[in-house]
Design a protein around this motif. Structure first.
Motif, PDB file in Angstrom:
ATOM      1  N   VAL A 276      43.612  -3.129 -38.914  1.00 18.46           N
ATOM      2  CA  VAL A 276      42.635  -3.213 -37.726  1.00 18.46           C
ATOM      3  C   VAL A 276      43.147  -4.442 -36.836  1.00 18.46           C
ATOM      4  CG1 VAL A 276      40.499  -3.316 -36.238  1.00 18.46           C
ATOM      5  CG2 VAL A 276      40.468  -2.088 -38.592  1.00 18.46           C
ATOM      6  N   VAL A 277      43.860  -4.392 -35.742  1.00 19.31           N
ATOM      7  CA  VAL A 277      44.329  -5.457 -34.832  1.00 19.31           C
ATOM      8  C   VAL A 277      43.281  -5.819 -33.998  1.00 19.31           C
ATOM      9  CG1 VAL A 277      46.213  -6.184 -33.507  1.00 19.31           C
ATOM     10  CG2 VAL A 277      46.744  -4.689 -35.255  1.00 19.31           C
ATOM     11  N   THR A 278      42.780  -6.981 -33.960  1.00 19.75           N
ATOM     12  CA  THR A 278      41.774  -7.328 -32.811  1.00 19.75           C
ATOM     13  C   THR A 278      42.186  -8.334 -31.984  1.00 19.75           C
ATOM     14  OG1 THR A 278      40.414  -9.194 -34.201  1.00 19.75           O
ATOM     15  CG2 THR A 278      40.012  -6.803 -34.586  1.00 19.75           C
ATOM     16  N   THR A 289      55.648  -7.415 -33.168  1.00 20.72           N
ATOM     17  CA  THR A 289      56.473  -6.197 -33.197  1.00 20.72           C
ATOM     18  C   THR A 289      55.923  -5.225 -34.221  1.00 20.72           C
ATOM     19  OG1 THR A 289      57.860  -7.640 -35.186  1.00 20.72           O
ATOM     20  CG2 THR A 289      58.532  -8.063 -32.824  1.00 20.72           C
ATOM     21  N   PHE A 290      56.226  -4.009 -33.742  1.00 23.29           N
ATOM     22  CA  PHE A 290      55.949  -2.970 -34.836  1.00 23.29           C
ATOM     23  C   PHE A 290      57.406  -2.256 -35.127  1.00 23.29           C
ATOM     24  CE2 PHE A 290      52.186  -3.350 -32.231  1.00 23.29           C
ATOM     25  CZ  PHE A 290      51.094  -3.509 -33.076  1.00 23.29           C
ATOM     26  N   GLU A 291      57.519  -2.221 -36.426  1.00 25.69           N
ATOM     27  CA  GLU A 291      58.839  -1.723 -36.687  1.00 25.69           C
ATOM     28  C   GLU A 291      58.695  -0.375 -37.741  1.00 25.69           C
ATOM     29  OE1 GLU A 291      61.109  -5.016 -38.821  1.00 25.69           O
ATOM     30  OE2 GLU A 291      60.415  -6.107 -37.369  1.00 25.69           O
ATOM     31  N   ASN A 292      59.712   0.472 -37.494  1.00 28.84           N
ATOM     32  CA  ASN A 292      60.059   1.890 -38.342  1.00 28.84           C
ATOM     33  C   ASN A 292      58.942   2.673 -37.711  1.00 28.84           C
ATOM     34  OD1 ASN A 292      61.381   0.149 -39.915  1.00 28.84           O
ATOM     35  ND2 ASN A 292      60.165   0.102 -41.517  1.00 28.84           N
ATOM     36  N   PHE A 293      58.100   2.548 -36.674  1.00 30.03           N
ATOM     37  CA  PHE A 293      57.299   3.507 -36.298  1.00 30.03           C
ATOM     38  C   PHE A 293      58.092   4.605 -35.418  1.00 30.03           C
ATOM     39  CE2 PHE A 293      54.350  -0.068 -37.221  1.00 30.03           C
ATOM     40  CZ  PHE A 293      53.249   0.733 -37.637  1.00 30.03           C
ATOM     41  N   ASP A 294      57.732   5.757 -35.789  1.00 27.99           N
ATOM     42  CA  ASP A 294      58.389   7.022 -35.102  1.00 27.99           C
ATOM     43  C   ASP A 294      57.257   8.081 -34.640  1.00 27.99           C
ATOM     44  OD1 ASP A 294      60.381   8.455 -34.033  1.00 27.99           O
ATOM     45  OD2 ASP A 294      60.887   9.302 -35.776  1.00 27.99           O
ATOM     46  N   PRO A 295      57.076   8.146 -33.200  1.00 29.42           N
ATOM     47  CA  PRO A 295      57.659   7.506 -32.277  1.00 29.42           C
ATOM     48  C   PRO A 295      57.187   6.174 -32.272  1.00 29.42           C
ATOM     49  CG  PRO A 295      55.801   8.843 -31.553  1.00 29.42           C
ATOM     50  CD  PRO A 295      55.987   9.164 -33.135  1.00 29.42           C
ATOM     51  N   LEU A 415      46.878   3.651 -33.116  1.00 28.08           N
ATOM     52  CA  LEU A 415      48.234   3.335 -33.043  1.00 28.08           C
ATOM     53  C   LEU A 415      49.050   3.946 -34.014  1.00 28.08           C
ATOM     54  CD1 LEU A 415      48.227  -0.523 -32.529  1.00 28.08           C
ATOM     55  CD2 LEU A 415      47.973   1.070 -30.706  1.00 28.08           C
ATOM     56  N   HIS A 416      48.413   4.456 -35.113  1.00 28.65           N
ATOM     57  CA  HIS A 416      48.981   5.207 -36.048  1.00 28.65           C
ATOM     58  C   HIS A 416      47.934   5.830 -37.152  1.00 28.65           C
ATOM     59  CE1 HIS A 416      51.848   5.866 -39.748  1.00 28.65           C
ATOM     60  NE2 HIS A 416      52.490   6.373 -38.455  1.00 28.65           N
ATOM     61  N   LEU A 419      46.157   2.842 -38.468  1.00 25.34           N
ATOM     62  CA  LEU A 419      46.530   1.528 -37.712  1.00 25.34           C
ATOM     63  C   LEU A 419      45.583   1.566 -36.451  1.00 25.34           C
ATOM     64  CD1 LEU A 419      47.931  -1.187 -37.284  1.00 25.34           C
ATOM     65  CD2 LEU A 419      49.961   0.259 -36.603  1.00 25.34           C
ATOM     66  N   PHE A 420      44.707   0.966 -36.192  1.00 20.23           N
ATOM     67  CA  PHE A 420      43.820   0.865 -35.356  1.00 20.23           C
ATOM     68  C   PHE A 420      43.977  -0.469 -34.514  1.00 20.23           C
ATOM     69  CE2 PHE A 420      42.222   3.246 -38.593  1.00 20.23           C
ATOM     70  CZ  PHE A 420      41.936   4.279 -38.043  1.00 20.23           C
ATOM     71  N   TYR A 421      43.519  -0.370 -33.068  1.00 21.31           N
ATOM     72  CA  TYR A 421      43.624  -1.561 -32.077  1.00 21.31           C
ATOM     73  C   TYR A 421      42.261  -1.542 -31.456  1.00 21.31           C
ATOM     74  CZ  TYR A 421      45.070  -4.289 -28.232  1.00 21.31           C
ATOM     75  OH  TYR A 421      45.135  -5.275 -27.070  1.00 21.31           O
ATOM     76  N   LEU A 422      41.553  -2.815 -31.651  1.00 25.17           N
ATOM     77  CA  LEU A 422      40.296  -2.944 -30.916  1.00 25.17           C
ATOM     78  C   LEU A 422      40.325  -3.651 -29.589  1.00 25.17           C
ATOM     79  CD1 LEU A 422      37.396  -3.796 -32.958  1.00 25.17           C
ATOM     80  CD2 LEU A 422      37.484  -5.222 -31.287  1.00 25.17           C
ATOM     81  N   SER A 423      40.869  -4.496 -29.447  1.00 27.77           N
ATOM     82  CA  SER A 423      40.890  -5.428 -28.193  1.00 27.77           C
ATOM     83  C   SER A 423      41.200  -4.572 -26.838  1.00 27.77           C
ATOM     84  CB  SER A 423      41.975  -6.511 -28.071  1.00 27.77           C
ATOM     85  OG  SER A 423      41.692  -7.108 -29.126  1.00 27.77           O
ATOM     86  N   GLY A 424      41.619  -3.440 -26.868  1.00 30.24           N
ATOM     87  CA  GLY A 424      41.791  -2.432 -25.624  1.00 30.24           C
ATOM     88  C   GLY A 424      40.559  -2.475 -24.980  1.00 30.24           C
TER      89      GLY A 424
END
Length: 470
Positions: A276-278, A289-295, A415-416, A419-424
């Motif tokens: 979880v990215v905050t 950076t985010f690597e190897n993610f497709d898309p 995000l995946h 893989l989650f995003y909180l600050s949005g």
């Protein structure tokens, strides 16, 4: 299979609340790593003046903030004693609105100056808050939302989503609030909370106005105690390092996330089932950076608004505000209208985070600790305009709030897979409780997705469902 290691990036309120809620739902066996580069508490920082600590940011929490109330209870913290004070709105030449000792007289003044606008504003804010409060019921029943739009829709339909795309001025003028009230009062409140104009989106505006008219509180000892307290309670492993990126690997058909970080020893990395990215994933805020993610994970649009807090220990220059005799200056908090030559947004005479029973506010002619909010750092001349003389100035500069330009899509939560995003959530509105609500939502969403409980995600007509479940 059970979730084993999970990572939370950031140990501000979002990170510590996310860690707490993840453990609440996944159980105590989850191993939690929390990465923090600066210090636990994030923006809820304090500064020290004369051996006393003060909140360096606006530190008030709305009375209806149920998650924050819960944290304080669980952690055995206390509400800070309230020290009364009066506020006024300054135009650069005179006070357009002054608060008096007597509550009813204040209402009468507002009524006299602005007529029915005042009532219409209150009804508008109350309607938004009443619908927003539904979130607690949904969350208590385990429902989660995979996007900010879905969360808003479940509370107030399309109207709530639209409120993130149009300005608070437009919404208020539509319900019959006058332009004069918007310019004098609404502008001043938004400048003091977000440092921005009445063009901020209606939803963010409503949240800020609810705080201005409701009863608010703060934590005895400093609001950041909530963050350190939650992390201690969850026994999270706090790693002092700056996360530089995340790369995707897979193991036995499941996503595995490698978190890359750097600390004083150099660079390192670790693998997790869930992250979880905050911290704000914004080019101007973090080179992540985010690597190897497709898309690939897209860039995050929008910008942040610079804001400067100066904590000044000194003697107020009351004559600048039209009070040649400082003894007669009655205000502890000064808000400002949107006047081109005004170089500050708001200033208040602040109390320490620990208030003893014997504490009293300094008289206006005595040296006091003032917090001044502005967009640019104050120069010597500006400091001399506001203060006759001063002992110390401590400046904190940071891009605090999103620059709320309407017509931007809201950032994603997912995000995946895990893989989650909180600050949005700050693009909807930025307050401590908003972040706590988002943290609970992310934990529930992560849990429901992990256990494939899709019934509990993005359900339509939740009001009806919750009523029948009760």
């Amino acid at each position: 299979p059970g979730l084993s290691p999970a990572a939370v990036v950031g140990a501000g309120l979002g990170g510590s609340a996310a860690a707490y809620f993840l453990q609440q739902h996944f159980g105590p066996q989850v191993q939690l790593d929390v990465y923090e580069a600066a210090g636990v508490g994030g923006r809820l920082a304090t500064v020290t003046v004369n051996k006393q600590q003060y909140e360096s940011r606006g530190g008030s929490i709305h009375a209806l903030s149920l998650h924050m109330q819960d944290f304080v209870k669980i952690l055995g913290l206390k509400h800070r004693r309230d020290v009364a004070g009066k506020s006024a709105i300054f135009s650069g030449e005179h006070f357009v609105l002054e608060e008096t000792d007597w509550y009813l007289l204040n209402l009468f003044r507002l009524w006299w100056h602005y007529g029915i606008s005042f009532l219409r504003l209150q009804m508008w804010v109350e309607e938004v808050m009443e619908k927003f409060m539904r979130i607690y019921k949904y969350q208590a029943h385990g429902y989660a939302f995979s996007s900010l739009e879905e969360l808003l829709r479940s509370l107030g339909g399309e109207a709530f989503v639209n409120m993130t795309q149009r300005s608070v001025a437009e919404s208020l003028l539509e319900v019959g609030v006058t332009q004069r009230f918007v310019d004098d009062v609404i502008a001043a409140v938004l400048r003091s909370s977000y440092g921005q104009s009445v063009l901020v989106p209606a939803f963010a505006g409503a949240m800020s106005l609810a705080g201005a008219q409701g009863s608010t509180w703060a934590v005895e000892g400093g609001n950041k105690l909530v963050c350190s307290g939650l992390l201690k309670l969850t026994k999270a492993n706090v790693i002092s390092a700056r996360v530089t990126g995340i790369s995707l690997h897979s193991s036995e058909g499941r996503a595995l996330y490698q978190v890359h970080y750097e600390n004083t020893e150099g660079q390192g990395s670790a693998f997790y089932d869930m992250v979880v990215v905050t911290t704000p994933l914004h080019p101007s805020r973090s080179n992540f950076t985010f690597e190897n993610f497709d898309p690939p994970i897209a860039d995050f649009p929008g910008a942040f608004h610079p804001s400067v807090t100066s904590v000044v220990h000194g003697y107020l220059n009351s004559s600048y505000f039209g009070f040649p005799d400082p003894k007669l200056f009655p205000f502890t908090s000064i808000l400002t209208t949107d006047t081109p030559d005004l170089f500050f947004h708001a200033m208040d005479n602040i109390c320490p985070v620990n208030i003893s029973a014997a504490f009293r506010r300094k008289q206006p002619q005595e040296a006091a600790v003032w917090r001044v909010l502005s967009q640019q750092p104050l120069d010597k001349h500006q400091l001399k305009t506001l203060f006759r003389s001063y002992y110390s100035v401590q400046v904190a500069e940071w891009p605090t709030y999103p620059r709320y330009d309407a017509a931007k899509a809201l950032p994603p939560i997912v995000l995946h897979e895990n893989l989650f995003y909180l600050s949005g959530v700050e693009w909807v509105a930025s307050s401590m409780e908003m972040i706590a609500v988002a943290a609970k939502n992310v934990a529930l969403l992560a849990y429901n997705r992990w256990h494939q409980d899709l019934e509990k995600i993005d359900q339509k007509d939740l009001m009806h469902k919750v009523k029948t479940e009760l």
